[in-house]
Scaffold this active site. Structure first.
Site, PDB file in Angstrom:
ATOM      1  N   LYS A  19      51.044  30.795 -23.754  1.00  0.00           N
ATOM      2  CA  LYS A  19      52.168  29.919 -23.411  1.00  0.00           C
ATOM      3  C   LYS A  19      51.674  28.494 -23.148  1.00  0.00           C
ATOM      4  O   LYS A  19      52.181  27.526 -23.713  1.00  0.00           O
ATOM      5  CB  LYS A  19      52.870  30.465 -22.170  1.00  0.00           C
ATOM      6  CG  LYS A  19      53.866  29.510 -21.541  1.00  0.00           C
ATOM      7  CD  LYS A  19      54.230  29.957 -20.120  1.00  0.00           C
ATOM      8  CE  LYS A  19      55.138  28.968 -19.439  1.00  0.00           C
ATOM      9  NZ  LYS A  19      56.491  28.940 -20.019  1.00  0.00           N
ATOM     10  N   GLU A 491      74.533  26.885  -6.476  1.00  0.00           N
ATOM     11  CA  GLU A 491      73.352  27.767  -6.608  1.00  0.00           C
ATOM     12  C   GLU A 491      72.005  27.050  -6.451  1.00  0.00           C
ATOM     13  O   GLU A 491      70.996  27.486  -7.016  1.00  0.00           O
ATOM     14  CB  GLU A 491      73.402  28.544  -7.939  1.00  0.00           C
ATOM     15  CG  GLU A 491      74.671  29.389  -8.075  1.00  0.00           C
ATOM     16  CD  GLU A 491      74.744  30.243  -9.343  1.00  0.00           C
ATOM     17  OE1 GLU A 491      73.698  30.520  -9.949  1.00  0.00           O
ATOM     18  OE2 GLU A 491      75.863  30.641  -9.713  1.00  0.00           O
ATOM     19  N   GLU A 612      73.759  44.125 -23.188  1.00  0.00           N
ATOM     20  CA  GLU A 612      72.346  44.412 -23.481  1.00  0.00           C
ATOM     21  C   GLU A 612      71.974  45.853 -23.198  1.00  0.00           C
ATOM     22  O   GLU A 612      71.028  46.381 -23.765  1.00  0.00           O
ATOM     23  CB  GLU A 612      71.442  43.541 -22.608  1.00  0.00           C
ATOM     24  CG  GLU A 612      71.421  42.122 -23.027  1.00  0.00           C
ATOM     25  CD  GLU A 612      70.612  41.275 -22.069  1.00  0.00           C
ATOM     26  OE1 GLU A 612      69.791  41.814 -21.303  1.00  0.00           O
ATOM     27  OE2 GLU A 612      70.819  40.062 -22.087  1.00  0.00           O
ATOM     28  N   HIS A 701      74.207  24.106 -23.738  1.00  0.00           N
ATOM     29  CA  HIS A 701      72.800  24.031 -24.147  1.00  0.00           C
ATOM     30  C   HIS A 701      72.363  22.641 -24.549  1.00  0.00           C
ATOM     31  O   HIS A 701      71.186  22.380 -24.704  1.00  0.00           O
ATOM     32  CB  HIS A 701      72.525  25.003 -25.289  1.00  0.00           C
ATOM     33  CG  HIS A 701      72.354  26.388 -24.793  1.00  0.00           C
ATOM     34  ND1 HIS A 701      73.382  27.287 -24.785  1.00  0.00           N
ATOM     35  CD2 HIS A 701      71.302  27.010 -24.223  1.00  0.00           C
ATOM     36  CE1 HIS A 701      72.970  28.421 -24.256  1.00  0.00           C
ATOM     37  NE2 HIS A 701      71.711  28.276 -23.901  1.00  0.00           N
TER      38      HIS A 701
HETATM   39  N1  GLN Z   1      76.337  32.070 -12.219  1.00  0.00           N
HETATM   40  C1  GLN Z   1      75.245  31.909 -13.109  1.00  0.00           C
HETATM   41  C2  GLN Z   1      74.997  30.426 -13.376  1.00  0.00           C
HETATM   42  O1  GLN Z   1      75.906  29.688 -13.437  1.00  0.00           O
HETATM   43  C3  GLN Z   1      75.498  32.619 -14.418  1.00  0.00           C
HETATM   44  C4  GLN Z   1      74.317  32.526 -15.355  1.00  0.00           C
HETATM   45  C5  GLN Z   1      74.397  33.409 -16.578  1.00  0.00           C
HETATM   46  O2  GLN Z   1      75.447  33.715 -17.070  1.00  0.00           O
HETATM   47  N2  GLN Z   1      73.290  33.815 -17.116  1.00  0.00           N
HETATM   48  O3  GLN Z   1      73.875  29.995 -13.550  1.00  0.00           O
END
Ligand code: GLN
Ligand code: ZN
Length: 803
Positions: A19, A491, A612, A701
């Site tokens: 990496k 978050e 998944e 993205h």
């Molecule tokens: N609540 C998460 C975020 O906003 C959801 C992330 C995800 O869907 N992988 O980062």
């Protein structure tokens, strides 16, 4: 003598050397030679480990500079034409442009490798694709191993799996028309291996573990008959070991056994029951490679139990028995040596790739020389097993008792959606097309530094709390200024949506260096669920309460769902996954209820990994979806009708599991859709998804700010398939990888587009959307509707769950 081998070794390095070398090369800090040197060192080290463990052969060709499918694409010379590269003179820099894109061309598409968390680059093929060969890297690596004096067994992904996993941009193009050309290329490669005196080659055809139709099965016949006959392998070698893994290949065993190959590898960890079938069909001289060490998980094997399986096989097959891990060891970390801080008892239960090599050695010694010759190692394996079985770390009577007391109605909300949503609308008083985000806001350098400083003990708990609260307040103020309707706290305190919760749950452990390659230079460090999971105390309540105290708008509580917690961890192998999922569900259920009690009126339980977990074979889908959906419902259903439950899913194909998604019965689902221009949403519309939906209106993205017009277009399309009164407006996914300037600009445009549309909707007569109001009985639509209303539906429908 039974011999041992592996299907592949992790290439990334115990310290993620590959990496760091890749990334330094990409940044232009080091020359190609330095990167190549790292590759050589890693290969050599990994081969040495294999040789030291007494493996009969070392695996060569399992190395990749980015991905094994891309490596094969290069080897075959089947580069996507749009890049304009000459395959034979492909440079490493160009190879990375294929993987990562360049100024003129987007990267090749990436997708998940079967049901693993590894991602491969999807070959792009069309009628003009050529397979005239590419760079000599594969053969160079084989030569490298041979030059070290090692008995070498090269590894290739097979021609049918290669074609099966590829795609074409030309609609209706039949990739199988390319089979003769592809086989021709393999034939050339095998001839080159023969020149080198290679005795065996492993060719992986894991598609044999999928539900493939007759056309693809015929392709297997054609490919191998052509391949082996043309090269005249029977006399001159190399012999072919046809490898299958990740599930049972028993349905195709008889057919495979008739192929002119010389041995078969089967995954006896995932599908031990297939052994019997294979023994019935195995040709008299063929080798059976028994995949008995788990290549997908990190638990030490119960070697005595494995020996009990192998002993009769050995008696029957003798030299024709090979012993191996179930699949390539790519999916487990490299070595336990790098774990200094792991609890010693827990550590004694684990085996990473290097330790799995030792397990193979012990099995071979015990089989070939008798158990006495491996007495110490077997005793250690017994001790680990016994300690794990009886450890108080693993079994928690309270959790077991709670689990046993779970009743079916605990997975049901008090009322049906129609009733709940009215109560929620009354309580929340949101405008039409409510706006929200998915949870995370930009994880700035300052936030990451704060978390790191706290982890290292450089700042105290109070200081940390204050800084995180500062970030939360910033996020709240920005959302208020933007005019978002349902806020999130951002978050800032989480670096990872599974790790953050795992660290606060009992039954979870974290490694220091348990890295597994996800794609290219990206690695993940899945936590380990080793014992009964429970929540010793609330995990997010203080944060949510604080965030809610800053605003009058509703603040969403933000949790990771049980299936995603499970899917992104190394899980226990001593109880069914479904049981672990239920334990996780109960822990999250407690959190959901505590959030509600703390005054949080909307709670989002993310399940991005739900799909998944789907088994490879469709026959097994219903059972999985039943327990997975049930785990989600169990986590969510403990709240009153007024409390609104959201879920979120992204970056996967959901259209084929819509009944199950509907059966989760979240009040609102936010999904990623903008990249496919709402294609996914059309699935939801056609299926007549019964609850509320927030289709992502812009891709998170890219730092590009979506225009108001682009968002409006997507929203208008959404209004055509979903009744506007059930629509929410939000980005595709969390915004943690973005910066604030583009985030604010994008959200401002999202709000403007929403307000304009609200105005239009208010001035228009309602019902502009196409909706079949009377679904035909027995259709997926009616099944979902029936389920939503609590009545019975078709028993084959995943929407009907015994909850
Ligand atoms: N609540 C998460 C975020 O906003 C959801 C992330 C995800 O869907 N992988 O980062
Ligand atoms: Zn997401």
């Amino acid at each position: 003598m039974a011999r041992t081998h592996i299907l592949g070794f992790p290439r990334i390095g115990a310290r993620r050397e590959l990496k760091f070398a890749q990334e330094a090369f990409w940044r232009g800090e080091t020359p190609e030679a330095a990167l190549r040197e790292t590759g050589t060192t890693l290969r050599r080290r990994h081969w040495q480990l294999q040789a030291d463990a007494g493996l009969a052969t070392v695996a060569a060709g399992d190395f990749a500079w980015y991905d094994q499918m891309l490596g094969l694409t290069a080897l075959l010379g089947a580069l996507p034409k749009r890049f304009g590269f000459d395959a034979a003179s492909l440079t490493l820099a160009q190879y990375y442009e294929l993987a990562r894109g360049n100024a003129a061309q987007p990267a090749m598409e990436m997708t998940k490798w079967f049901d693993t968390n590894y991602h491969y680059l999807v070959p792009e093929l069309d009628a003009d694709s050529t397979f005239d060969g590419g760079p000599t890297w594969f053969l160079d690596e084989v030569d490298e191993a041979l030059a070290l004096g090692l008995a070498t067994r090269p590894v290739l992904i097979g021609p049918v799996t290669y074609l099966y996993l590829s795609k074409s941009h030309v609609p209706g193009f039949d990739r199988l028309t390319l089979l003769p050309k592809v086989v021709q290329a393999y034939r050339r490669i095998l001839a080159q291996l023969r020149e080198r005196g290679i005795e065996w080659v492993q060719i992986d055809e894991p598609v044999l573990c999928l539900d493939i139709d007759a056309e693809w099965l015929d392709a297997i016949d054609r490919a191998y008959v052509d391949l082996v006959d043309l090269v005249d392998l029977a006399d001159a070698g190399p012999k072919v070991l046809l490898a299958t893994y990740f599930d049972t290949a028993a349905p195709h065993a008889a057919r495979a056994a008739a192929l002119p190959v010389h041995g078969f590898h089967v995954d006896l960890v995932r599908a031990p029951e297939q052994l019997e079938t294979w023994l019935q069909v195995l040709p008299a001289n063929a080798v059976l490679s028994a995949g008995v060490i788990d290549g997908r998980n990190i638990w030490r094997a119960d070697l005595r139990a494995v020996l009990a399986t192998l002993a009769p096989l050995h008696a029957q097959l003798g030299d024709r028995l090979w012993i191996a891990p179930s699949c390539s060891l790519l999916h487990v970390p490299v070595s336990l040596d790098a774990e200094q801080r792991l609890d010693p008892e827990l550590k004694s239960w684990l085996a990473f790739a290097t330790e799995k090599l030792e397990e193979l050695r012990t099995l071979a010694v015990a089989l070939n020389q008798g158990k006495a010759a491996a007495a110490t190692q077997l005793a250690a394996s017994d001790a680990a097993r016994e300690s794990r079985r009886t450890s108080r770390r693993v079994v928690n009577q309270r959790v077991q008792g709670r689990l046993a007391a779970v009743t079916a109605d605990m997975a049901d909300r008090a009322s049906a959606f129609d009733i709940r949503i009215e109560r929620q609308r009354e309580a929340l008083q949101l405008p039409a097309l409510p706006t929200t985000t998915i949870g995370s806001f930009p994880q700035t350098t300052a936030i990451r530094q704060t978390r790191a400083a706290y982890k290292r003990g450089e700042i105290g708990a109070l200081d940390y709390l204050q800084r995180i609260r500062g970030e939360i307040e910033l996020a709240v103020r920005k959302q208020e200024a933007l005019g978002i309707d349902v806020l999130v706290h951002g978050e800032a305190e989480r670096n990872d949506m599974v790790e953050y919760f795992g660290e606060q749950l009992c039954g979870y452990a974290f490694t220091e260096n348990g890295w597994v390659q996800s794609y290219g230079s990206r690695c993940v460090k899945p936590p380990v669920i080793y014992g009964d999971v429970y929540r010793p105390e609330p995990m997010t309540v203080d944060t949510a309460r604080y965030a809610q105290s800053l605003t009058d708008k509703p603040m969403k509580g933000m949790l990771t769902g049980p299936v995603t917690m499970l899917q992104w961890s190394f899980v226990r192998d001593d109880q069914p996954r479904a049981t672990t999922a239920r334990q996780l569900a109960l822990a999250i259920r407690d959190e959901v209820r505590d959030l509600e009690a703390a005054g949080i009126r909307i709670i989002q339980i993310d399940e991005p990994a739900l799909r998944e977990g789907l088994p490879l074979r469709r026959d097994d889908w219903t059972a999985y979806l039943e327990w997975a959906v049930n785990a989600f419902r169990l986590s969510a259903a403990g709240v009153s009708d007024q409390t609104q439950i959201h879920t979120h899913m992204c970056y996967a194909e959901f259209n084929d599991i819509l009944p199950a998604i509907a059966a989760m019965d979240a009040d609102v689902i936010t999904i990623e859709t903008s990249r496919s221009a709402m294609e996914l949403l059309e699935g939801f519309g056609e299926f007549d998804y019964p609850n509320e939906i927030g289709p992502g209106v812009y891709d998170i993205h890219s730092p590009r700010v979506p225009t108001v017009e682009a968002i409006t277009r997507l929203l208008e399309r959404a209004c055509e398939v979903i009744p506007p009164e059930r629509l929410w407006v939000n980005p595709d996914c969390g915004l943690k990888t973005r910066g604030w300037p583009e985030t604010e600009a994008a959200l401002a445009n999202m709000i403007t587009a929403t307000r304009q549309l609200r105005g239009k909707l208010a001035s228009q007569p309602p019902v502009t959307w196409k909706r079949v109001t009377q679904p035909a009985p027995g259709s997926a639509r009616s099944a979902a509707a029936a389920h939503a209303h609590g009545t019975a539906c078709d028993p084959n429908c995943a929407g009907q769950l015994s909850i």
